[in-house]
Motif scaffolding. Structure first.
Motif, mmCIF file in Angstrom:
data_model
loop_
_atom_site.group_PDB
_atom_site.id
_atom_site.type_symbol
_atom_site.label_atom_id
_atom_site.label_comp_id
_atom_site.label_asym_id
_atom_site.label_seq_id
_atom_site.Cartn_x
_atom_site.Cartn_y
_atom_site.Cartn_z
ATOM 1 N N TRP A 74 9.702 4.664 -2.262
ATOM 2 C CA TRP A 74 10.054 3.887 -3.465
ATOM 3 C C TRP A 74 9.963 2.386 -3.155
ATOM 4 O O TRP A 74 9.381 1.612 -3.907
ATOM 5 N N MET A 75 10.515 1.993 -2.024
ATOM 6 C CA MET A 75 10.456 0.569 -1.628
ATOM 7 C C MET A 75 9.022 0.135 -1.326
ATOM 8 O O MET A 75 8.663 -1.025 -1.509
ATOM 9 N N GLN A 76 8.187 1.084 -0.876
ATOM 10 C CA GLN A 76 6.782 0.734 -0.614
ATOM 11 C C GLN A 76 6.042 0.448 -1.931
ATOM 12 O O GLN A 76 4.994 -0.185 -1.938
ATOM 13 N N ILE B 115 -0.672 -1.164 -5.429
ATOM 14 C CA ILE B 115 -0.108 0.199 -5.572
ATOM 15 C C ILE B 115 -1.137 1.180 -6.141
ATOM 16 O O ILE B 115 -0.971 2.386 -6.044
ATOM 17 N N GLN B 116 -2.206 0.620 -6.726
ATOM 18 C CA GLN B 116 -3.223 1.518 -7.284
ATOM 19 C C GLN B 116 -4.439 1.706 -6.375
ATOM 20 O O GLN B 116 -5.286 2.541 -6.648
ATOM 21 N N THR B 117 -4.501 0.915 -5.307
ATOM 22 C CA THR B 117 -5.699 1.015 -4.458
ATOM 23 C C THR B 117 -5.409 1.273 -2.969
ATOM 24 O O THR B 117 -6.307 1.619 -2.219
ATOM 25 N N ILE B 118 -4.166 1.075 -2.545
ATOM 26 C CA ILE B 118 -3.871 1.220 -1.103
ATOM 27 C C ILE B 118 -2.788 2.296 -0.903
ATOM 28 O O ILE B 118 -1.724 2.213 -1.527
ATOM 29 N N PRO B 119 -3.042 3.281 -0.046
ATOM 30 C CA PRO B 119 -1.999 4.291 0.195
ATOM 31 C C PRO B 119 -0.717 3.633 0.708
ATOM 32 O O PRO B 119 -0.765 2.635 1.424
ATOM 33 N N ASN B 120 0.402 4.206 0.311
ATOM 34 C CA ASN B 120 1.706 3.590 0.612
ATOM 35 C C ASN B 120 1.878 3.258 2.091
ATOM 36 O O ASN B 120 2.439 2.221 2.446
ATOM 37 N N TRP B 121 1.355 4.129 2.998
ATOM 38 C CA TRP B 121 1.595 3.919 4.432
ATOM 39 C C TRP B 121 0.824 2.726 4.990
ATOM 40 O O TRP B 121 1.204 2.194 6.027
ATOM 41 N N ASN C 53 0.957 8.868 -9.112
ATOM 42 C CA ASN C 53 0.151 7.857 -8.394
ATOM 43 C C ASN C 53 -0.370 8.459 -7.078
ATOM 44 O O ASN C 53 0.399 8.676 -6.134
ATOM 45 N N THR C 54 -1.671 8.726 -7.036
ATOM 46 C CA THR C 54 -2.234 9.371 -5.843
ATOM 47 C C THR C 54 -2.096 8.498 -4.588
ATOM 48 O O THR C 54 -2.199 8.997 -3.476
ATOM 49 N N MET C 55 -1.870 7.196 -4.774
ATOM 50 C CA MET C 55 -1.701 6.301 -3.627
ATOM 51 C C MET C 55 -0.268 6.374 -3.073
ATOM 52 O O MET C 55 0.050 5.732 -2.077
ATOM 53 N N SER C 56 0.591 7.126 -3.765
ATOM 54 C CA SER C 56 2.001 7.147 -3.364
ATOM 55 C C SER C 56 2.622 8.541 -3.309
ATOM 56 O O SER C 56 3.738 8.693 -2.807
ATOM 57 N N ASN C 57 1.920 9.539 -3.842
ATOM 58 C CA ASN C 57 2.560 10.864 -3.895
ATOM 59 C C ASN C 57 2.097 11.797 -2.762
ATOM 60 O O ASN C 57 2.371 12.987 -2.785
ATOM 61 N N PHE C 58 1.414 11.246 -1.789
ATOM 62 C CA PHE C 58 0.946 11.975 -0.599
ATOM 63 C C PHE C 58 -0.085 13.056 -0.909
ATOM 64 O O PHE C 58 -0.357 13.903 -0.067
ATOM 65 N N SER C 59 -0.682 13.024 -2.104
ATOM 66 C CA SER C 59 -1.713 14.017 -2.400
ATOM 67 C C SER C 59 -2.994 13.728 -1.607
ATOM 68 O O SER C 59 -3.872 14.583 -1.512
ATOM 69 N N LEU C 60 -3.081 12.538 -1.004
ATOM 70 C CA LEU C 60 -4.249 12.220 -0.150
ATOM 71 C C LEU C 60 -4.142 12.922 1.213
ATOM 72 O O LEU C 60 -5.111 13.025 1.947
ATOM 73 N N VAL C 61 -2.931 13.359 1.544
ATOM 74 C CA VAL C 61 -2.708 14.004 2.844
ATOM 75 C C VAL C 61 -3.087 15.483 2.728
ATOM 76 O O VAL C 61 -2.645 16.154 1.789
ATOM 77 N N PRO C 62 -3.922 15.990 3.662
ATOM 78 C CA PRO C 62 -4.320 17.410 3.569
ATOM 79 C C PRO C 62 -3.102 18.348 3.517
ATOM 80 O O PRO C 62 -2.083 18.084 4.145
ATOM 81 N N LYS C 63 -3.281 19.419 2.758
ATOM 82 C CA LYS C 63 -2.191 20.385 2.536
ATOM 83 C C LYS C 63 -1.629 20.966 3.830
ATOM 84 O O LYS C 63 -0.474 21.365 3.900
#
Ligand code: A3P
Length: 288
Positions: free
Chosen positions: A50-52, A67-73, A227-237
């Protein structure tokens, strides 16, 4: 991978090897903080992601690009994680970072800089519940065992980044003066625009009500969940399985009531109250 193989120990603290290494901790130790850096400090599961989302928007006046182009990490890296060394040169100024570090492990440069801290505290019973589900969905974490077993691990501090009580006590008792602001996850859930206004004033941003409102909308649980940049959906299952439990799970205060038995609550409260000592009376929520 055996469960021992999943964690490393750094100054008595457990951290997942997937995201941390002894080198990354050394990098953090030697890291040079700048006067205009802003650090979100949170015990795990208190609203770090959330803070990220929040910090870049407060610092850039509501520009949604990061927040729309860079993954939170990579957008607001953890001070202690491996990614910091990779992305540090690309961070815009003023830089925003987060950390789970207890106060006594902050880098030496932190103490000599004027870097500001926003410390977010969350009801430990909700942290425990959130963490229990997180351990089920994240392959790089140990199996939490039963809820009862996980309560014991939490109370003994055999969990990521040690005891919650140590974290809170350390960060409550600092000599940071007006460099630190305290806020709770619960305040943020209850009235996000008011919480954002408080943070923005602390950071000297002076944002208009309209901008605060816009930031609140983009940092709401509902928006962040998509938000795909923040909900970890970019991380493999195989690493994070949202079918077991989504990372952005419930986003509420008080879910512990659906999980703790009266015996578990009594035991939990007794231990936490004893460990916090005088600090328990200044907590923003009742421990019972
Ligand atoms: P729950 O599991 O209780 O839903 P961290 O980022 O420190 O790991 O914390 C994760 C917790 O913060 C999760 O709690 C997650 O849903 C919650 N969270 C993240 N973004 C949020 C938001 N915008 N509003 C409310 N809660 C949020």
């Amino acid at each position: 991978m055996s469960s021992e193989g999943k964690y490393l120990l750094y100054n008595g603290l457990l951290a997942p090897k997937e995201t941390h290494s002894l080198e990354s901790f050394k990098f953090a130790e030697e890291f040079t903080l700048k006067d205009d850096d802003v650090i979100g400090v949170l015990y795990p599961k208190s609203g770090t992601i959330w803070m990220q989302e929040i910090l870049p928007l407060l610092l850039n006046g509501g520009d949604l690009t990061p927040i729309q182009t860079i993954p939170n990490w990579d957008r607001v890296p953890w001070l202690e994680e491996k990614r910091l060394a990779e992305v540090v040169d690309q961070l815009p100024s003023p830089r925003a970072m987060v950390t789970h570090f207890p106060y006594h492990l902050m880098p030496a440069s932190f103490h000599t800089s004027k870097a500001k801290v926003i410390y977010v505290m969350r009801n430990p019973k909700d942290i425990l519940v959130s963490s229990f589900y997180f351990h089920q969905m994240a392959e790089f974490l140990e199996d939490p065992g039963t809820f009862d077993e996980f309560i014991e691990k939490f109370l003994e501090g055999k969990v990521l980044f040690g005891k919650w009580t140590d974290h809170v006590k350390g960060w409550k008792d600092t000599d940071l003066g007006d460099r630190i602001m305290y806020i709770t996850y619960e305040e943020m859930v209850q009235d996000l625009p008011a919480a954002l206004k408080r943070m923005s004033d602390f950071l000297g941003r002076n944002l208009s009500d309209e901008t605060i409102q816009k930031i609140a909308e983009h940092c709401s649980f509902k928006t962040m969940k998509t938000n795909t940049m923040s909900n970890f959906s970019l991380v493999p299952k195989v690493y994070m399985d949202s079918d077991k439990s989504p990372f952005l799970r419930k986003g509420i205060a008080g879910d512990w009531k659906n999980h703790f038995s009266s015996e578990q609550l009594a035991r939990f409260t007794l231990v936490i109250r004893k460990e916090l000592g005088n600090e328990s009376s200044s907590l923003p929520w009742s421990l019972d």
